[in-house]
Design an enzyme around this catalytic site. Structure first.
Site, PDB file in Angstrom:
ATOM      1  N   ASP A 141      48.696 105.962  47.634  1.00 35.45           N
ATOM      2  CA  ASP A 141      48.311 107.374  47.641  1.00 35.45           C
ATOM      3  C   ASP A 141      48.539 108.023  46.284  1.00 35.45           C
ATOM      4  O   ASP A 141      47.669 108.728  45.747  1.00 35.45           O
ATOM      5  CB  ASP A 141      49.104 108.127  48.715  1.00 35.45           C
ATOM      6  CG  ASP A 141      48.784 107.664  50.123  1.00 35.45           C
ATOM      7  OD1 ASP A 141      47.745 107.018  50.308  1.00 35.45           O
ATOM      8  OD2 ASP A 141      49.589 107.950  51.027  1.00 35.45           O
TER       9      ASP A 141
ATOM     10  N   GLU B 162      51.604 101.955  51.168  1.00 34.58           N
ATOM     11  CA  GLU B 162      50.849 103.190  51.403  1.00 34.58           C
ATOM     12  C   GLU B 162      51.230 104.282  50.412  1.00 34.58           C
ATOM     13  O   GLU B 162      50.364 104.947  49.830  1.00 34.58           O
ATOM     14  CB  GLU B 162      51.103 103.687  52.832  1.00 34.58           C
ATOM     15  CG  GLU B 162      50.469 105.023  53.165  1.00 34.58           C
ATOM     16  CD  GLU B 162      48.970 104.972  53.144  1.00 34.58           C
ATOM     17  OE1 GLU B 162      48.368 105.600  52.248  1.00 34.58           O
ATOM     18  OE2 GLU B 162      48.396 104.291  53.999  1.00 34.58           O
TER      19      GLU B 162
ATOM     20  N   SER C 134      43.023 105.120  53.612  1.00 30.05           N
ATOM     21  CA  SER C 134      44.146 105.647  52.832  1.00 30.05           C
ATOM     22  C   SER C 134      43.804 105.732  51.353  1.00 30.05           C
ATOM     23  O   SER C 134      44.364 106.561  50.632  1.00 30.05           O
ATOM     24  CB  SER C 134      45.372 104.737  52.995  1.00 30.05           C
ATOM     25  OG  SER C 134      46.023 104.998  54.204  1.00 30.05           O
TER      26      SER C 134
END
Length: 1018
Positions: free
Chosen positions: A306, A302, A502
């Site tokens: 990002d 994650e 995400s």
């Protein structure tokens, strides 16, 4: 210092009201008990000397906050926005005084102030101390708990209390509970084929793949993203700072590898520790961020995702600040607060969240306060809308949205799916369906917030699932891990492909950095909170130019449609056009405001405004009940060449204010406001002494006191709200008696003087046809009479007989009576059921006979002061000595009539119901059930708590039927209020289920569950 420029919208921040004053010195702060406590086992009391760190969130003046944001983002705000600095925000809201009050309270209770976190411009005051001091300060008992998955945490089971004098200063206390690992990263890996052996496969193994992807995996490279979304400009995000919110660590070498892999510039990275969190990975955030840790830490992906996708869109940004804390809700809010008090980032991206029902209202209130500060300071926030479609908890039964995506000051980013080729893609709603191994629905998040009402930038927007609650998402972008994933570099390799919202949120954040770059070049300042601008563009003629409207697919519940929808919001961006449109939005001088604005007609309840026509223009008109236009009565866009508009149903004697502007340019200026006061013409009194003068089985006569010289408007209806009108006519001069031919049923009548539109109706009166009501009377129904029992309580018994065969469904004579007996027993399933009276005993000529179809009942009575939604018709079970509610019954408080359905002969009564407090005492009967012989042909669920949902499954796990609150489908009913529901043995397609064993799962909105089995026999 950044220049601050406004965006168009009017909205209200929704914070809980201040508690009412109480006699005691302590006031409870609501919403602080962690929802996870209900499913956890309590272990032991926390040690008195265990150190507890708290975040005390300041309470802001709600009126001043609304006014401030209105001045910055409202329709009457200046074209050149001047956002607040943190120092200005602190002065305006008196943070120094409020923070000092919180610190004084903490010290007085043996708690210490964290000097490293004592930021005068922060909404959060960090304090710490031994558990014993914390318990005393906030009136709670701290215990250790263990969740079913083994995680342990500290929490409390009662709401914290504080001195009444502290209420204006303290809004939320965070840290009393510290559930770990609660916040989820919104990323998804491609589906695993059975032969994968647990390894993450490439998308080629997952089946359908977007053609032409050039990244490893294959996956989308930065060049692919720019091709798909129409980006060809020179913008890089130069001069912009982005804040990336994280609850896990990253390896800077992975980011450098991504930039090398795809030939990108290298924006500087700055790791910002919040609450002392290190840049480490793993479930406990204490391991190195390397390939070995990656094998057990998906959240590590994650963080890399990002940062890398934000860099893919804005590779030339001046700085990327990676704000990191520990994975708790407190840690997440602490990050948002530090971003706000630092005020270094123009754009914020967060891809971590939790469904609203598991987040809790106190945490959401704390977040909302900080997001309001970020909006006031001109900082844009983008949040992933979640990866479980309309069911953010993951299953396929509870409709709930993700937090913080549901927050009104956040731009929620939903998910789409790409097919075709990179050069010529087709975009639909992301929906991978229900994933059986994980037990979760997979798709783009969206739906209705259960916490926040409709923000004003969504007011009047067509296509929204609700015009009462906040709709999610606002915008969308590709998130499908199976068809169109993104290539990222993590664990020292660039072979990982991944999707999820995400990915969509940091790409929108990166786009906003490019928009800000252009705005700064034009001396227009930052975009600020994005939704007012996005909705303004989408609602104008340039919608199709700047947005790609997603019109195909659904997210498991909400379907895509033209314009806005709760699956993808307004859709994905067309980058070049979006940048160009927003670079100068709200600062390019528009055409002059409309001239010669006036009220051309004014009556007691109507005004018509007009203005000079400018050919070819459309107009936005606003009518308000306050001179500052904070109280909007109506706001709408007019038709081409319309230069007048009328408003009806206004209040006599009230003041109204009007302004208008041309809508073809978002920066068009409003005209000067005009005002008027509606004249007050006192109407004569409503007709008096209105009454039924005669009632028979076939006619009704109504009379009233004559006011000489007037004619009358008379209305007769079978509904107390007069939605079903039998007759509506103007009577002759001086007529004050009218007669109607009727059939046996309930009727409602009202009358008014007709010579003036403002004359008042009399209060409605109600009666029933004579053969169904009267003192000590009896009557026989005709074969053509409807199957409706209209009953009025009287002193003597009322008897109605249906002869054998007279009404078709009745094989034998039926007698309905109202005996003169006192209210019966007051017991019920789970919660409570209290008979209010009257009671009606339905008996058949044959003791074992039953109705062959439901019979409608209208029972007139005037109950004690109960909530109308809690008044039901109930039947008494002599075997169990309990009342059971007919959940489809509805009480009409105006006509004072209870409308319900009788499905069998028994003792019936009007009752007040109260759902159970929890699911502890749920009863399911008969079980096993024969739907052919069971009373009413249903299996009954009793003892439910409020808004419980029942899902029926086959033994193989196939979903058979979902009975959600407010279900009224024939004999399958669940009102969500009475604590009772019924299932008629049919599946979601309307077919009867086969004999066998079925599983049921009952869930309430708090996540409590009750499971069991139902045997079906034939």
């Amino acid at each position: 210092m950044r220049a601050r420029v406004r965006a168009l919208a009017v909205f209200c921040l929704l914070l809980p009201p201040l508690p009412l004053a109480a006699a005691q010195s302590k006031i409870a702060l609501t919403g602080h008990v962690a929802p996870q406590v209900r499913s956890a086992a309590r272990l032991a009391r926390v040690s008195a000397d265990e150190r507890v760190s708290l975040s005390l969130v300041v309470r802001l003046d709600q009126g001043l906050l609304d006014q401030t944001l209105e001045q910055i983002y409202g329709p009457r705000a200046p074209a050149k926005r001047n956002f607040l600095t943190p120092a200005e925000f602190a002065r305006r809201f008196g943070l120094a005084e409020k923070r000092q009050a919180l610190k004084d309270f903490a010290r007085a209770n043996g708690l210490e102030i964290d000097p490293s976190e004592d930021r005068p411009q922060s909404l959060v005051v960090k304090v710490a101390g031994p558990a014993a001091s914390v318990e005393k300060a906030f009136g709670v008992e701290l215990n250790r708990y263990r969740l079913p998955d083994g995680r342990s945490f500290r929490a409390h089971e009662s709401e914290p209390t504080i001195p009444e004098s502290l209420i204006p200063h303290l809004g939320v206390v965070m840290g009393l509970s510290n559930v770990p690992g609660l916040v989820r990263p919104h990323l998804r890996f491609p589906s695993k084929p059975a032969s994968s052996g647990g390894a993450r496969p490439s998308t080629a193994a997952a089946g359908r793949v977007l053609g032409g992807m050039t990244g490893p995996g294959p996956g989308l490279s930065p060049a692919d993203i720019k091709t798909i979304y129409g980006f060809s400009g020179p913008w890089t995000g130069a001069g912009q700072t982005l804040a990336i919110v994280e609850l896990d660590g990253f390896d800077p070498a992975d980011i450098a590898l991504y930039q090398t892999q795809f030939g990108l510039a290298s924006p500087p990275l700055s790791f910002v520790s919040v609450d002392g969190a290190p840049n480490l990975c793993g479930a406990s955030q204490n391991q190195p961020c390397n390939a070995a840790t990656l094998a057990s830490d998906g959240s590590m992906v994650e963080v890399a995702l990002d940062i890398e996708l934000a860099a893919a869109m804005a590779p030339g940004s001046s700085l990327m600040m990676i704000y990191t804390s520990f994975n708790t809700l407190q840690g997440l809010v602490d990050i948002y607060s530090k971003i706000a008090s630092d005020d270094l980032a123009e754009v914020v991206s967060t891809s971590w969240g939790l469904d609203e029902s598991d987040t809790g209202s106190a945490i959401m209130t704390a977040e909302n306060t900080v997001f309001a500060q970020l909006a006031a300071q001109g900082q844009s926030v983008f949040a992933a809308a979640g990866d479980n479609g309309a069911f953010d908890q993951g299953g396929q039964t509870t409709l709930v949205v993700d937090d913080p995506a549901g927050q009104p000051f956040v731009t929620a980013v939903g998910g789409t799916s790409l097919s075709g080729t990179v050069a010529s893609p087709t975009e639909t709603v992301w929906n991978n369906g229900f994933d059986v191994p994980s037990g979760k629905f997979v798709g783009g998040g969206g739906g209705l917030s259960g916490q926040w009402t409709l923000p004003s930038y969504q007011t009047g927007v067509a296509g929204m699932a609700s015009h009462q609650f906040r709709n999610v998402p606002d915008v969308a972008l590709d998130a499908d891990p199976n068809s169109s994933p993104y290539s990222i570099c993590v664990g020292g390799s660039c072979t990982t492909v991944v999707g999820g919202t995400s990915a969509a949120a940091p790409l929108w954040a990166g786009l906003t950095a490019l928009i800000n770059q252009q705005r700064w070049a034009a001396s227009n300042g930052s975009l600020g909170f994005g939704n007012p601008s996005f909705y303004s563009l989408a609602g104008g003629p340039s919608y199709g130019t700047v947005f790609k409207d997603i019109t195909a697919g659904d997210n498991g519940f909400y379907a895509a449609a033209a314009g806005y929808d709760d699956a993808t919001g307004w859709g994905s961006f067309k980058a070049d056009a979006m940048i160009a449109a927003l670079a100068n939005l709200n600062v390019t001088p528009g055409p002059p405001p409309p001239a010669a604005v006036q009220f051309s007609f004014v009556s007691t309840d109507t005004v018509t405004a007009s203005w000079t026509l400018v050919g070819g223009s459309t107009y936005t008109m606003v009518l308000a009940a306050s001179a500052d236009f904070s109280s909007i009565v109506s706001s709408a866009t007019g038709l081409l060449n319309q230069n007048a508009t009328s408003y009806f149903g206004l209040t006599q004697g009230a003041s109204y204010y009007f302004q208008v502007k041309i809508t073809t340019n978002p920066d068009s200026a409003y005209s000067a406001a005009i005002s008027t006061v509606l004249p007050v013409v006192p109407p004569p009194p409503a007709p008096a002494n209105v009454q039924f003068t005669s009632v028979s089985s076939s006619s009704l006569s109504i009379g009233w006191t004559l006011v000489s010289g007037n004619s009358y408007l008379m209305v007769l209806s079978t509904n107390s709200n007069f939605s079903s009108t039998i007759s509506s006519a103007v009577g002759a001069l001086n007529q004050h008696v009218v007669t109607y031919a009727v059939a046996p049923a309930f009727y409602y009548f009202k009358v008014k003087i007709s010579t003036d539109s403002d004359r008042s109706y009399s209060a409605p009166i109600a009666t029933a046809a004579a053969n169904l009501a009267g003192s000590g009377t009896s009557a026989t129904a005709s074969p053509s009479a409807p199957l409706v029992l209209s009953l009025v309580p009287v002193s003597g018994p009322i008897t109605l007989t249906f002869p054998a065969g007279a009404c078709g469904p009745f094989p034998n004579a039926v007698t309905a009576s109202i005996p003169t007996i006192a209210p019966g027993p007051s017991s019920g399933p789970g919660g409570s059921i209290t008979p209010l009276g009257p009671m009606v005993e339905i008996t058949l000529a044959q003791p074992l006979a039953q109705f062959l179809q439901p019979v409608s009942v209208q029972m007139a009575f005037n109950p004690p002061p109960y909530n109308a939604s809690l008044i039901k018709l109930a039947w008494y079970d002599w075997t169990t000595a309990q009342w059971w509610p007919e959940v489809d019954a509805v009480y009409d408080p105006v006509g004072k009539v209870l409308n319900g359905t009788i499905r069998h002969n028994s003792l019936h009564a009007a009752v007040a119901v109260q759902a159970a407090a929890d699911l502890t005492h749920v009863k399911v009967f008969p079980n096993p059930v024969n739907f052919g012989t069971a009373v009413r042909g249903t299996v009954k669920f009793m003892g439910l708590s409020l808004q419980s949902t029942i899902t029926i499954y086959s033994l193989s796990g196939e979903q058979v039927m979902t009975i959600a609150p407010r279900t009224f489908a024939g004999a399958t009913v669940n009102d969500g209020i009475s604590g009772a529901a019924e299932w008629d043995g049919r599946n979601s397609l309307g077919s009867a289920v086969a004999r066998g064993t079925y599983l049921f799962v009952i869930k309430d909105p708090s996540g409590h569950a009750k499971r069991g089995k139902i045997g079906v026999v034939r």
